[in-house]
Every structure is written in C-alpha cells, then in structure tokens.
Design an enzyme around this catalytic site. Sequence first.
Site: not given
Length: 166
Positions: A31-33
């Site tokens: 995941y990305c932030f």
Amino acid sequence: LGYELVSGKKREWRIEAWCEFKKRNQNALLYCFRGGQRSEIAQKWMREAGCEVSRLRGGYKAFRRYLIDETEHICSRLEPLILGGRTGSGKTLLLSKIKKSLDLEALANHRGSAFGRRLSPQPTQIFFENALTYDLISLTQDGEFTLVMEDEGRNIRKALSPRTST
C-alpha cells in the site's frame, strides 16, 4: 519522475527486497500512504518478477479512515461490562478466560499498575488504535456488542484508550 528515480540496479534491488519480504510474510499487503498509484506500480513490478502481492486500494489513508469509521460505528452500539477490582486481584487473568473480552492493557503492551512497564516498548498511538479496532471488529462480527473489559483510566501508560461510560 518515479520511474526515473527508481530504475536500473536500484529498482532491481528494491523488487528483490520486496519479494523476499513477501516470502517471509505471506499475509503482507502492499500500500501507499495516499492514493495507491505508487503501490500499483510496485505491484506490477513484483508481478513481473513472479511475486504476487495483494494491494490495499486507496492506500493507508483509506484504510485508516475505514478503521476510524468502524470504531465509531462499533462504539455507538457497544455495551461494555466493566470489570473492576483491586490491583493484583486477577482481573487480567479473568479477562483471558472470557471469550467476549477486550484487554486494553495487552493492546497497549502494559502490565498494569502493580507491575509497571514491559521490557519491550509500547506501540505507537496509531498502532494501538488500529489493533483496538481490529479486536473490536473481530469480537463483534457476530452482531453481539456486549464486551467485558477492565476498568481502566483514560491513559494506559502512553497509549490512550477510548473513554467508556458506566
């Protein structure tokens, strides 16, 4: 710009490290932030390297928003049974025997007032809140919102617990 910054040997090294991490942690998610574009690229690169990994769409911010919303929803329906008693009377031991109980001290990695701090550090506030929500979801997934928990102050050492009213 991202493709330029992560290319050649740097890209190969990262993909290898990510795939090795995934092998050691089968339940890992990518995941990305924020929104998820970078994680989508990383997922594509990993897939091309023969390493499949699930991606959390919307990134960590969307996941965190979900956890906050779920906490509010569950707490609006929660029927807490508060277990009180003197220090050292075995409240934590009793909680461990009750299936529908929530041990806030365990989530905060705190041994209680009689025994003080643990050798390992407490989780960050966000990690504590995420773990609390996960436990709340797990404990109430059957639609039953009555949970037994120990009478705690607002602060369990550094980690803040949700305020319950009796």
